[in-house]
Write a protein that holds these residues in place. Structure first.
Motif, PDB file in Angstrom:
ATOM      1  N   ILE A 247       0.882  -1.173   0.000  1.00 43.79           N
ATOM      2  CA  ILE A 247       0.000   0.000   0.000  1.00 43.79           C
ATOM      3  C   ILE A 247       0.912   1.212   0.000  1.00 43.79           C
ATOM      4  N   GLU A 248       0.826   2.021  -1.042  1.00 48.33           N
ATOM      5  CA  GLU A 248       1.744   3.144  -1.215  1.00 48.33           C
ATOM      6  C   GLU A 248       1.186   4.396  -0.536  1.00 48.33           C
ATOM      7  N   SER A 279      -2.441  -6.074   6.748  1.00 47.16           N
ATOM      8  CA  SER A 279      -2.744  -4.817   6.063  1.00 47.16           C
ATOM      9  C   SER A 279      -1.706  -3.752   6.405  1.00 47.16           C
ATOM     10  N   TYR A 280      -1.368  -3.641   7.686  1.00 48.01           N
ATOM     11  CA  TYR A 280      -0.370  -2.633   8.079  1.00 48.01           C
ATOM     12  C   TYR A 280       1.035  -3.032   7.620  1.00 48.01           C
ATOM     13  N   ARG A 281       1.306  -4.320   7.527  1.00 48.04           N
ATOM     14  CA  ARG A 281       2.616  -4.745   6.993  1.00 48.04           C
ATOM     15  C   ARG A 281       2.791  -4.308   5.543  1.00 48.04           C
ATOM     16  N   LEU A 282       1.672  -4.156   4.829  1.00 48.57           N
ATOM     17  CA  LEU A 282       1.753  -3.747   3.423  1.00 48.57           C
ATOM     18  C   LEU A 282       2.114  -2.275   3.258  1.00 48.57           C
ATOM     19  N   ARG A 291       4.758   0.491  13.961  1.00 56.20           N
ATOM     20  CA  ARG A 291       4.305   0.547  15.363  1.00 56.20           C
ATOM     21  C   ARG A 291       2.937  -0.106  15.510  1.00 56.20           C
ATOM     22  N   LYS A 292       2.054   0.108  14.541  1.00 58.35           N
ATOM     23  CA  LYS A 292       0.733  -0.518  14.593  1.00 58.35           C
ATOM     24  C   LYS A 292       0.853  -2.042  14.579  1.00 58.35           C
ATOM     25  N   VAL A 293       1.747  -2.557  13.767  1.00 64.06           N
ATOM     26  CA  VAL A 293       1.953  -4.008  13.716  1.00 64.06           C
ATOM     27  C   VAL A 293       2.403  -4.520  15.077  1.00 64.06           C
ATOM     28  N   ARG A 294       3.336  -3.810  15.701  1.00 63.58           N
ATOM     29  CA  ARG A 294       3.820  -4.252  17.019  1.00 63.58           C
ATOM     30  C   ARG A 294       2.700  -4.208  18.053  1.00 63.58           C
TER      31      ARG A 294
END
Length: 491
Positions: A247-248, A279-282, A291-294
């Motif tokens: 996701i750019e 989704s956030y990893r993308l 940070r959201k992924v963590r």
């Protein structure tokens, strides 16, 4: 014209796409797999049709509303068939309980177990009706973007004592142990432990009683295909077999996506119906997304599922469309799944028998089934599913043989299974979860995934990980909430 890209063609993504396309936003869905559906995927093998799930359709009005947006009717694209009884419950000593919305029949069923619980059930249903009004009618399609939104909802939740578990709410009015199981197991169908999931989820009983339980002719996949036809008639585009790899973004706005095939798509709006962490990893290169992924990785995710799909020679009129096969352990089995990370030798099963309603899902003279067992996610139990899966499949088929179909082995024509590793591989589901975040009170509403990101102003989310949660009515309501935010921002 404004443009939107939606990642994932599950029920949530399709419902959001229909709403946006109906409102004049040119929408493209990008789906990683070779057919739409997400968790509602389907396989066709040896003349049988096997839905991956979900298979319990409630609140059909929330689906009909999607067609009504463009002045059309759902019945033109798919037929919904009523299911009676809703569920047939089985215990190992041969006891059964038919659960339906036929009041006289249901009271008689309750009285067979405990006459005093007939009145208790009526008290419980009065409570279920109240939480249905507060938790579903008033709050399900409302986005929770700030703590203020949560504060406004708190009085209604407090009045309904939402801190209690579903099991505690049932037990307050019903004394028979098996009836307590009968009226609390529903949360397992959306990933929740009845002993911990908020009593707000008692609304499921009211939802089923008001709207019925339904099945799409042709299977759940036929409902998915009907939604795709509606979306494409409205001018929407569906791209299959091309996973989004990035996701750019520029600054605090996303700008589009790039896919495995090398395709680059730009849009004013990006929405994900995929797994929250994935989704956030993308959003590669964003420290905020990292940070959201963590943070999300520290949340409690729902269990996974082990599913056995099988086709049998013969017909089984005595086996209901939906059956629950209880273990002799209720609370201890839930502890194994949710606390101890143990794959149980005596699993409780949801048995789906769609050919009981629609014979076209099996070859002539045959029957289609799947058996679903809740199992811990990969953080809590991670056996070698590649080898262990074949053994566990035999455990599950053995339970069905012992309780319902003694000559199952002689009738078996085709069989395959689906494990937590498949959820992780096929759906990019974190830890192989089957329902996204566990539906705890501390992971609900504002504390669940937000329908619009807090940082990227035009990045949206839909599906089981967002408010209100899993299940077809839940993810369709999440699409309504997300669409309201998109349309407000694009006016």
């Amino acid at each position: 014209m404004k443009t939107a890209i939606i990642l994932g063609a599950g029920f949530g993504g399709l419902a959001l796409a229909i709403r946006l396309q109906s409102a004049g936003i040119a929408t493209t869905i990008v789906e990683a797999r070779d057919r739409p559906g997400g968790r509602a995927y389907a396989w066709r093998r040896d003349g049988y049709v096997f839905d991956a799930g979900p298979t319990v359709i409630t609140d059909p009005d929330c689906l009909r509303e999607l067609w009504a947006l463009s002045g059309s009717e759902m019945a033109h694209d798919v037929e919904l068939l009523p299911i009676h009884p809703f569920y047939r419950l089985h215990w190992s000593d041969g006891a059964t309980f038919d659960y339906s919305n036929d009041d006289a029949q249901l009271r008689a069923e309750i009285a067979r177990f405990e006459p005093a619980d007939v009145e208790g059930y009526q008290r419980f249903m009065r409570y279920a009706d109240k939480v249905y009004q507060a938790g579903y009618v008033e709050l399900a399609a409302r986005p929770f973007l700030s703590l203020l939104d949560m504060v406004r909802a708190t009085p209604a939740l407090a009045r309904r004592r939402a801190w209690r578990s579903v099991y505690a709410a049932v037990s307050a009015d019903i004394r028979n142990d098996r009836l307590r199981q009968a009226f609390s197991f529903h949360t397992l169908l959306v990933g929740g432990n009845p002993m911990k999931t908020s009593s707000i989820y008692a609304l499921i009983h009211s939802l089923e009683k008001r709207g019925g339980v339904w099945f799409a002719r042709g299977g759940t996949n036929a409902l998915v295909d009907a939604m795709v036809r509606l979306f494409e008639r409205l001018g929407g585009k569906l791209l299959l077999s091309d996973p989004v790899e990035q996701i750019e973004f520029e600054g605090r706005a996303v700008t589009g996506v790039s896919t495995r095939s090398g395709t680059s798509l730009r849009a004013d709006i990006v929405a994900s119906n995929g797994d929250l962490l994935q989704s956030y990893r993308l959003v590669k290169g964003s420290r905020y997304a990292a940070r959201k992924v963590r943070r999300l990785s520290r949340r409690s995710f729902s269990p996974s599922l082990f599913v056995v799909h099988f086709g049998l020679r013969g017909n089984f009129p005595g086996i209901a469309h939906h059956s629950i096969l209880f273990s002799d352990r209720y609370g201890p089995l839930l502890d194994d799944i949710y606390k101890h990370g143990k794959v149980a030798d005596d699993p409780a099963l949801y048995l789906h028998h769609p050919s009981a309603t629609d014979a076209s899902l099996a070859p002539p003279g045959c029957s289609t089934f799947y058996a679903l067992a809740p199992v811990p996610n990969l953080a809590k139990a991670d056996p070698d599913w590649e080898s262990f899966g074949a053994r566990y499949r035999e455990t599950i088929l053995g339970r069905i043989r012992d309780m319902l179909i003694p000559d199952l082995d002689a009738r078996l024509e085709t069989v395959f299974h689906y494990t937590p590793m498949d959820f992780q591989h096929d759906l990019a589901a974190h830890l192989g979860n089957a329902f996204s975040l566990e539906p705890l009170l501390t992971q609900s509403a504002y504390f669940r995934g937000h329908n619009r990101d807090d940082h990227f102003s035009n990045l949206y989310f839909v599906g089981a990980g967002t408010h209100p949660g899993a299940g077809i009515p839940g993810v369709v309501a999440s699409a309504k909430a997300t669409a309201s935010l998109v349309l407000e921002a694009t006016r």
